[in-house]
Design a protein around this motif. Structure first.
Motif, PDB file in Angstrom:
ATOM      1  N   LYS A   1       2.769  -3.241  -1.061  1.00 17.34           N
ATOM      2  CA  LYS A   1       2.104  -4.318  -1.795  1.00 17.34           C
ATOM      3  C   LYS A   1       1.656  -5.463  -0.883  1.00 17.34           C
ATOM      4  N   ASP A   2       2.007  -5.371   0.395  1.00 24.00           N
ATOM      5  CA  ASP A   2       1.732  -6.476   1.310  1.00 24.00           C
ATOM      6  C   ASP A   2       0.419  -6.326   2.074  1.00 24.00           C
ATOM      7  N   ASN A   3       0.052  -5.098   2.418  1.00 23.71           N
ATOM      8  CA  ASN A   3      -1.180  -4.888   3.176  1.00 23.71           C
ATOM      9  C   ASN A   3      -1.703  -3.486   2.929  1.00 23.71           C
ATOM     10  N   SER A   4      -2.774  -3.109   3.617  1.00 18.71           N
ATOM     11  CA  SER A   4      -3.432  -1.818   3.381  1.00 18.71           C
ATOM     12  C   SER A   4      -3.073  -0.777   4.433  1.00 18.71           C
ATOM     13  N   LYS A   5      -1.955  -0.943   5.109  1.00 20.51           N
ATOM     14  CA  LYS A   5      -1.543   0.002   6.147  1.00 20.51           C
ATOM     15  C   LYS A   5      -0.405   0.892   5.652  1.00 20.51           C
ATOM     16  N   TYR A   6      -0.213   1.985   6.364  1.00 22.95           N
ATOM     17  CA  TYR A   6       0.918   2.878   6.101  1.00 22.95           C
ATOM     18  C   TYR A   6       2.087   2.441   6.979  1.00 22.95           C
ATOM     19  N   GLU A   7       3.254   2.271   6.363  1.00 26.51           N
ATOM     20  CA  GLU A   7       4.423   1.805   7.105  1.00 26.51           C
ATOM     21  C   GLU A   7       5.605   2.739   6.862  1.00 26.51           C
ATOM     22  N   ALA A   8       6.427   2.880   7.887  1.00 25.74           N
ATOM     23  CA  ALA A   8       7.676   3.627   7.769  1.00 25.74           C
ATOM     24  C   ALA A   8       8.792   2.773   8.349  1.00 25.74           C
TER      25      ALA A   8
ATOM     26  N   LYS B   1       5.984   3.269   3.040  1.00 24.10           N
ATOM     27  CA  LYS B   1       5.207   2.424   2.140  1.00 24.10           C
ATOM     28  C   LYS B   1       3.741   2.828   2.211  1.00 24.10           C
ATOM     29  N   VAL B   2       3.189   3.164   1.033  1.00 21.68           N
ATOM     30  CA  VAL B   2       1.827   3.690   0.945  1.00 21.68           C
ATOM     31  C   VAL B   2       0.927   2.654   0.276  1.00 21.68           C
ATOM     32  N   PRO B   3      -0.221   2.324   0.866  1.00 20.43           N
ATOM     33  CA  PRO B   3      -1.114   1.318   0.261  1.00 20.43           C
ATOM     34  C   PRO B   3      -1.951   1.903  -0.870  1.00 20.43           C
TER      35      PRO B   3
END
Length: 428
Positions: free
Chosen positions: A204-211, A332-334
């Motif tokens: 929910k924070d940005n448009s990138k994929y995070e792990a 985390k998926v945008p």
């Protein structure tokens, strides 16, 4: 900043503005009062500012066209004064009740299906529950405390879907298909499969994929190392011998993954920092965050942290897997509406030769509000592991557990070939 503003920024694909709006305490009322100068001060960049101004303009026009719906959804009830006069208290509550009524039939009919986003519906529900919370009498008793706790927990509740099944059943591929992102979770024709717990949530924070990778502590790994040297000697009990063999295989899998298959022949201390140069976060007892632009970039990086083997890599590079040191990975998926209210949890398969991976699902099934049991199409009815999961999950339904729904999902149906079609092709 309140939930209404948070939801609107997310809905307008402007979630990067959330920290700024929080800092300036922009709530629902001040949102509608923003003028051009205020917006320019809040959003200096032209692109996001133009998108925000257009979205805010449309929101105001919608509110003008349907003021009743807006008033019912964005309204906040006035708080009640604490008084010992019971009659006055009841009168106050009756007066407030007229201000916090749910939408009437005419208002409900005016809302067309699909016209309101999930975020707006959730915001409406939270506003209603806030009204209920304000109506709860200030007396400190068991019932009032129970209601306050329930409303507080309601704001934080998020459905957790646990995806269970035997090793190689296709759990990771199923999650990729459900969220519509190819190759997010590593899968394919590898010898082994997912070895750690993976949570898939919305970014929910940005448009990138995070792990976000959470490691075990150094002390926990030292204990694992100590266990590798403390196997008992010969046993007359065959069952005890089998348990020891399972333990040896479990520890050998982990040590071989991290140090190589010749780990027993290494003369230096296996806790030496040189073995953890690529993961200094483990030595510092910190989490590791991977951030990339696409799912395709993230998947190969995750292999070393989530899977016990891969067909990729050669030589020394192919032997260094860090999954034995990983407790959990949160991806985390945008731009995923589904994941805003749901967490998908991919777990190591039951029936796995590795003892610790086989046990992991049993400790987590009771924490899932929904359980997906995944089994291959051609063996769903006879697979022992699937029925073991069903029996365990069923015991948590209505029995002090959180499990509310169980779904049996058959995978790999596209690999089934009709026997008659096969015979026909051979004849031809």
């Amino acid at each position: 900043m309140d939930e209404f503003v948070l939801n609107k920024l997310t809905e307008w694909d402007l979630s990067q503005l959330i920290p700024t709006f929080k800092e300036h305490e922009i709530d629902t009322k001040s949102l509608y009062l923003l003028d051009d100068q205020d917006i320019a001060d809040l959003i200096p960049k032209m692109g996001p500012r133009s998108k925000f101004k257009m979205s805010l303009k449309l929101l105001k026009e919608q509110n003008t066209a349907n003021p009743e719906t807006v008033e019912s959804s964005a309204q906040v009830c006035p708080s009640t004064s604490d008084t010992s006069d019971k009659g006055k208290r009841e009168s106050d509550l009756q007066g407030e009740s007229s201000q916090c009524q749910p939408p009437n039939k005419k208002q409900r009919l005016a809302i067309k299906p699909g016209s309101d986003s999930d975020e707006k519906i959730l915001s409406d529900v939270k506003n209603i529950m806030e009204c209920v919370h304000l109506k709860i009498p200030h007396q400190d008793n068991k019932l009032n405390n129970f209601l306050r706790d329930k409303i507080k927990n309601l704001k934080m509740d998020k459905m957790v879907v646990g995806v269970f099944g035997r090793t190689g059943a296709g759990k990771s591929s199923l999650i990729n298909a459900v969220i519509g992102v190819k190759k997010l979770l590593p899968s394919g024709k590898c010898r082994a499969c997912t070895s750690v717990m993976i949570k898939v949530e919305a970014n929910k924070d940005n448009s990138k994929y995070e792990a976000n990778i959470e490691f075990i502590t150094k002390e926990e790994w030292k204990n694992e190392m100590r266990d590798s040297q403390d196997f008992p000697g010969d046993h007359a009990d065959q069952e005890s011998d089998q348990r020891d063999d399972d333990d040896r295989l479990d520890i050998d899998d982990k040590l071989s993954a991290l140090y190589g298959e010749d780990w027993e022949n290494k003369s230096d201390d296996l806790m030496n920092d040189k073995y953890f140069e690529e993961i200094p976060e483990f030595l510092l007892s910190k989490g590791k965050t991977l951030t990339v632009e696409t799912a395709k970039e993230l998947s190969p990086i995750l292999l070393r942290y989530t899977r016990s083997a891969s067909k990729d890599g050669d030589g020394e590079d192919a032997k260094r897997w860090y999954w034995p040191l990983v407790k959990c990975v949160t991806i985390k998926v945008p731009n995923q509406d589904l994941l805003k209210h749901v967490t998908l949890m991919d777990l190591p398969g039951n029936g796995d030769r590795n003892k610790s991976r086989d046990k992991m699902w049993k400790t987590l099934v009771g924490n899932c509000s929904t359980v997906w049991i995944v089994s291959e199409m051609n063996r769903a009815g006879s697979e022992q592991e699937a029925w073991e999961i069903l029996e365990t999950a069923s015991s948590f339904m209505g029995n002090a557990g959180q499990c509310q729904q169980i779904h049996f999902i058959c995978t790999k149906s596209d690999l089934i070939v009709d026997s008659e079609d096969s015979d026909d092709s051979e004849d031809q």
